[in-house]
Design an enzyme around this catalytic site. Structure first.
Site, PDB file in Angstrom:
ATOM      1  N   ASP A 151     -20.417  -1.048  23.703  1.00 20.98           N
ATOM      2  CA  ASP A 151     -20.057  -2.037  24.725  1.00 20.98           C
ATOM      3  C   ASP A 151     -21.105  -2.119  25.771  1.00 20.98           C
ATOM      4  OD1 ASP A 151     -19.282   0.587  25.362  1.00 20.98           O
ATOM      5  OD2 ASP A 151     -18.185  -0.186  27.143  1.00 20.98           O
ATOM      6  N   GLU A 166     -16.914   2.526  26.352  1.00 26.28           N
ATOM      7  CA  GLU A 166     -17.558   3.631  27.270  1.00 26.28           C
ATOM      8  C   GLU A 166     -17.664   3.304  28.784  1.00 26.28           C
ATOM      9  OE1 GLU A 166     -20.831   6.284  28.910  1.00 26.28           O
ATOM     10  OE2 GLU A 166     -20.713   4.052  28.609  1.00 26.28           O
TER      11      GLU A 166
END
Length: 394
Positions: free
Chosen positions: A80, A142
């Protein structure tokens, strides 16, 4: 199907949006990135496991493995990216742009690009000489909750001996980092007409008392805790944003402030939470239940390794740089729960992370690629290749 070229992998990773954010309207699934990586890993002979995160919402982890048994080296990263401010970017965030010897794109160094380095390195090594398992871990979320890493650390059959998390460190090994806590302080007062202050409870005035207590706590943390490995050796507390009230002639009924705290190793999340609650305790006694302390996301503990570990010493030798401690945080404390030696080390500079026009300096590609290749050799290939890896260090 052959593996795409390094630049082609980079282009495809950047072109697959995978934003995660606290605000749901900005969030995107990372499925396209995971499927790309799985396809490329399978081309290199890896067995792939795609795991949807608990709670769904289109978030997935990928665990790819080549080789049998436990042990070996895991190369880990998140798929991400942070959101972006379109008005501040001079390039399309989702198109890899080469200009002035730089590769621009959202995730170019934080940190989808790391997977292109890893796959390129593995593709150039002789699989027949592999002696230990190679694992590739790609996680979700994350940048927000670290839910992907928190879920993978409970995997029943994941037992690597060592792990490298490829966050941008300019290939400097990182053996220790601070934790991260984002906390909301919410004050609920009683609204009323400003002409009669005693008929209400001004939440901004109560928040002023809270801020006074927090500034005292900030100084306490600075003088009570210290680790010299860090450039900023003490825990930090930052007042990030504040909002309260709606009109000058109304007693403010609600005020909320968000703070950021970075605990050191040795200062637990629970201890720091208790210190914040203690700072508001007296105010809550004066104004019963007016102040609430709320975690904005699951707190991330600090990470602490050892400069004496075999992985740190190997990484230092191959990279030609001493291991350091950093102030930002990563998935390392969760990955470490798997029982493996863990470091953070990857291409690109942290100075470009979360910035408009994020980029990878192209002159760093070849030396970063060489270091990553040599580390994989040293951990997972024959003694002959291990010796070559050490001899190639500069």
């Amino acid at each position: 199907m052959p593996l795409p070229s390094f630049i082609s992998m980079y282009q495809q990773l950047i072109a697959a949006p995978s934003i995660s954010a606290i605000e749901d309207s900005l969030c995107m699934s990372n499925k396209n990135v995971i499927e790309l990586l799985a396809r490329w890993c399978e081309t290199l002979g890896f067995t792939c496991e795609i795991i949807e995160l608990e709670g769904g919402k289109g978030r997935f982890n990928l665990l790819a493995k080549r080789g049998k048994g436990d042990g070996g080296l895991m190369l880990a990263g998140h798929t991400d990216t942070v959101p972006f401010d379109d008005s501040r970017w001079n390039h399309n965030p989702f198109k890899l742009t080469e200009l002035d010897n730089k590769l621009y794109g959202l995730g170019s160094i934080d940190m989808k690009g790391f997977f292109a380095f890893v796959l390129q390195a593995i593709s150039e090594l002789d699989e027949k000489q592999q002696t230990q398992p190679i694992l590739i871990l790609a996680t979700a979320d994350e940048e927000t909750t670290m839910a992907g890493a928190q879920q993978i650390c409970k995997h029943p059959n994941l037992k690597p001996a060592r792990c490298i998390i490829g966050e941008p460190t300019d290939m400097t090994p990182v053996f220790m980092h601070k934790g991260h806590m984002s906390t909301a302080i919410r004050v609920v007062g009683r609204s009323g007409h400003s002409s009669d202050p005693e008929r209400g409870l001004n939440a901004i005035e109560v928040m002023h008392k809270v801020i006074t207590k927090l500034m005292f706590l900030k100084e306490q943390l600075k003088h009570k805790y210290s680790i010299n490995h860090f450039e900023i050796p003490y825990p930090t507390l930052n007042l990030g944003n504040i909002h309260g009230g709606d009109n000058a002639n109304r007693i403010c009924g609600c005020c909320e402030m968000h703070i950021d705290m970075r605990p050191l190793p040795g200062l637990s999340v629970q201890e720091l939470q208790a210190l914040v609650l203690d700072a508001t305790k007296e105010i809550n006694q004066q104004y019963p239940n007016a102040v609430s302390v709320i975690d904005l996301h699951e707190p991330i503990p600090a990470f602490s390794g050892s400069t004496d570990s075999a992985l740190v010493k190997m990484a230092e030798k191959i990279a030609g740089q001493k291991a350091v401690a950093v102030n930002y945080c990563t998935e390392a404390p969760f990955i470490q729960q798997l029982g493996c030696e863990t470091i953070v080390m990857g291409p690109g500079s942290i100075n470009q992370a979360h910035q408009p026009d994020e980029f990878l300096a192209m002159e760093k590609i070849k030396p970063s690629q060489q270091i990553i290749t040599n580390i994989i050799k040293a951990n997972c290939f024959s003694k002959k290749q291990l010796l070559t890896a050490y001899n190639n260090t500069k």
